[in-house]
Scaffold this motif. Structure first.
Motif, PDB file in Angstrom:
ATOM      1  N   GLN A 367      28.924 -32.859  23.601  1.00 37.98           N
ATOM      2  CA  GLN A 367      28.567 -34.243  23.293  1.00 37.98           C
ATOM      3  C   GLN A 367      27.081 -34.484  23.004  1.00 37.98           C
ATOM      4  O   GLN A 367      26.757 -35.256  22.095  1.00 37.98           O
ATOM      5  N   PRO A 368      26.142 -33.868  23.714  1.00 41.44           N
ATOM      6  CA  PRO A 368      24.737 -34.147  23.388  1.00 41.44           C
ATOM      7  C   PRO A 368      24.384 -33.812  21.945  1.00 41.44           C
ATOM      8  O   PRO A 368      23.707 -34.605  21.261  1.00 41.44           O
ATOM      9  N   MET A 371      25.932 -36.384  19.577  1.00 37.57           N
ATOM     10  CA  MET A 371      25.234 -37.663  19.630  1.00 37.57           C
ATOM     11  C   MET A 371      23.870 -37.581  18.959  1.00 37.57           C
ATOM     12  O   MET A 371      23.431 -38.534  18.305  1.00 37.57           O
ATOM     13  N   SER A 380      25.454 -45.284  24.491  1.00 36.04           N
ATOM     14  CA  SER A 380      26.337 -44.104  24.473  1.00 36.04           C
ATOM     15  C   SER A 380      25.706 -42.918  25.184  1.00 36.04           C
ATOM     16  O   SER A 380      26.359 -42.227  25.975  1.00 36.04           O
ATOM     17  N   THR A 381      24.432 -42.658  24.894  1.00 32.84           N
ATOM     18  CA  THR A 381      23.785 -41.525  25.574  1.00 32.84           C
ATOM     19  C   THR A 381      23.625 -41.805  27.065  1.00 32.84           C
ATOM     20  O   THR A 381      23.749 -40.895  27.893  1.00 32.84           O
ATOM     21  N   ILE A 395      21.451 -31.381  28.803  1.00 34.28           N
ATOM     22  CA  ILE A 395      20.644 -31.380  27.571  1.00 34.28           C
ATOM     23  C   ILE A 395      20.167 -29.965  27.265  1.00 34.28           C
ATOM     24  O   ILE A 395      20.257 -29.497  26.114  1.00 34.28           O
ATOM     25  N   LEU A 416      17.171 -35.953  22.219  1.00 29.56           N
ATOM     26  CA  LEU A 416      17.823 -35.938  23.528  1.00 29.56           C
ATOM     27  C   LEU A 416      16.829 -36.167  24.668  1.00 29.56           C
ATOM     28  O   LEU A 416      17.132 -36.878  25.627  1.00 29.56           O
ATOM     29  N   ARG A 419      15.882 -39.860  24.734  1.00 29.61           N
ATOM     30  CA  ARG A 419      16.955 -40.662  25.319  1.00 29.61           C
ATOM     31  C   ARG A 419      17.059 -40.426  26.830  1.00 29.61           C
ATOM     32  O   ARG A 419      17.367 -41.358  27.593  1.00 29.61           O
ATOM     33  N   TYR A 420      16.806 -39.209  27.256  1.00 27.43           N
ATOM     34  CA  TYR A 420      16.845 -38.922  28.695  1.00 27.43           C
ATOM     35  C   TYR A 420      15.744 -39.686  29.418  1.00 27.43           C
ATOM     36  O   TYR A 420      15.961 -40.230  30.511  1.00 27.43           O
TER      37      TYR A 420
END
Length: 488
Positions: A367-368, A371, A380-381, A395, A416, A419-420
């Protein structure tokens, strides 16, 4: 008649120790409260052993590692030429004899992690790693003591006091050539764990394995080994080698994957998408991902779980890879692989936390990247990271999955990690709790958990606490006609 040559140094030592042992309040040269390092303890033991006409040797990995100019955490010494009773008295005089396995001639010294052993004879009584009759023999001699070890590079002995190296089996030459070679055709197969040791040593030291040793390992039966011993050797490769793939490639060459690692073996020859995986089959991809993961394992929250996740992440491809309109696909392999991962890990460990971690990582590992490719919304993330036991680790696994193929995928990391960072920032802000609902007038009820789950969704969406509380109360009214107690 021959004349005995005097040794003034030994006489001086003997006089010193005799005086020292006669004093009740001086059972050591150390001052009260002082702590000897393992190396200091080894030298002090060696000096006392020499007075008794014995010799202490550094043995095993510490000698090998010193010659390789590597740091060795463990120091082992072997005592030759004095009885077990004499050694025990000596250790008591130094501060405390710890009997780690008296019948095997294994001891420790209180306050140290030094391993102290007498030479010992071993006779196999079965096919398991522990199926040996063992008894100490202080006068066995260095040749026979070294012969019971596994590889020539581990049979080196170094005199603790003089530094003289005893090399009965050509270990120094094999170190220079970077070769793992077994010592004895008869004694080596008596311990099948040595197959795993050869594989993890090859990975950690980047050594090749002598053809005759490979041939011998192919004929050895690993089925009677305990899962704990198998897991420990695998763990050393996963956490200590910069290229853990060498361990598993070696086991493949030795034809020793089938009993303990069948799910991994099943990946050999499994095809992949020709455009996105030009590196070859799923086995090759897995090995590449494993080596990429080794570069990042020191950054994650659970290094062992992370490395096992890299090893297991594509197990599902063995059962769901198919050709559709001339193109290879493995739709849903992350979910199809979960029973295989569970089966694999249960065979090797009883650590529930570890199994749950790897299953979670395997389930979510696709998924990562997806996305990042679609630049999905923050909501979503956030939901994905919330599902992950260790979102940062997830990640990193996804990044390794992308790098461990040809051509490598290198575009996901900035998105990623950004977003994290946003996820962490949101999760650190105040949020709606059960106490907040009660304070707002709701009484605890069966629907409380669902109301809190709704509030949690609002939190992941970045809704501030005050607004989230109002929306959660509205949700309770709409769905269950639950109204706040206005007197609260």
């Amino acid at each position: 008649m021959g004349v005995t040559k005097r040794d003034p140094h030994k006489e001086c030592l003997a006089a010193y120790w005799t005086h020292d042992l006669c004093a009740d309040d001086q059972n050591s040269r150390r001052k009260t409260g002082d702590i000897m390092t393992d190396m200091e303890a080894a030298k002090e033991i060696a000096e006392r052993v020499a007075v008794l006409d014995g010799t202490a040797y550094f043995v095993g990995g510490c000698v090998r590692d010193r010659l390789l100019q590597r740091t060795s955490k463990d120091i082992d010494i072997e005592i030759h030429g004095i009885s077990a009773d004499a050694l025990e008295r000596l250790l008591k005089q130094l501060g405390g004899c710890l009997q780690m396995g008296k019948s095997f001639g294994i001891y420790g010294l209180k306050g140290c992690t030094l391993d102290i052993a007498l030479p010992r004879r071993e006779r196999p009584t079965g096919i398991g790693h522990r199926d040996f009759a063992v008894h100490a023999d202080p006068f066995l001699g260095t040749y026979e003591a070294a012969r019971r070890r596994d590889f020539t590079i581990n049979a080196l002995m170094e005199n603790v006091l003089t530094g003289e190296i005893l090399d009965h089996f050509g270990g120094q030459a094999d170190l220079e050539k970077r070769i793992l070679r077994h010592i004895d055709d008869v004694t080596f197969p008596e311990d099948p764990l040595r197959v795993l040791r050869a594989a993890q040593f090859a990975a950690r030291f980047h050594f090749s394995i002598a053809p005759e040793t490979v041939a011998l390992c192919r004929r050895m039966n690993l089925s009677a080994l305990s899962k704990a011993r198998i897991f420990l050797e695998m763990e050393k490769a996963l956490l200590r080698a910069d290229m853990p793939s060498i361990c598993f490639e070696t086991l493949r060459t030795m034809e020793q994957l089938d009993f303990w690692f069948p799910e991994l073996q099943a990946l050999i020859g499994v095809p992949q998408h020709a455009v996105h995986h030009q590196e070859g089959d799923t086995w090759t991809h897995t090995m590449m991902v494993l080596d990429e993961a080794a570069k990042r394992r020191d950054t994650v929250t659970y290094p062992l779980g992370f490395m096992l996740s890299a090893l297991c992440h594509d197990f599902g491809k063995a059962v769901c890879t198919a050709e559709v309109d001339g193109v290879i696909h493995a739709y849903g392999h992350e979910l199809e692989g979960l029973p295989l991962v569970q089966q694999f890990l249960t065979r090797l460990t009883s650590e529930t936390k570890l199994v749950q971690y790897v299953l979670n990582m395997t389930k979510l590992h696709m998924q990562p990247g997806a996305m990042a490719g679609a630049h999905t919304r923050l909501k979503s993330t956030n939901r994905l990271f919330d599902q992950a036991i260790a979102p940062f680790d997830l990640i990193q696994l996804s990044i390794c999955d992308g790098l461990g193929k040809m051509p490598p995928r290198t575009d996901t990391e900035p998105f990623l990690l950004q977003r994290y960072a946003q996820f962490i920032e949101i999760m650190e802000k105040p949020y709606v709790t059960g106490k907040d609902l009660v304070a707002a007038g709701l009484k605890p009820c069966q629907q409380f958990s669902e109301i809190l789950a709704y509030a949690h969704k609002l939190r992941l969406a970045g809704v501030k606490k005050e607004s989230a509380l109002k929306q959660s109360l509205a949700y309770a009214r709409k769905e269950w006609r639950i109204y706040p107690d206005e007197t609260a």
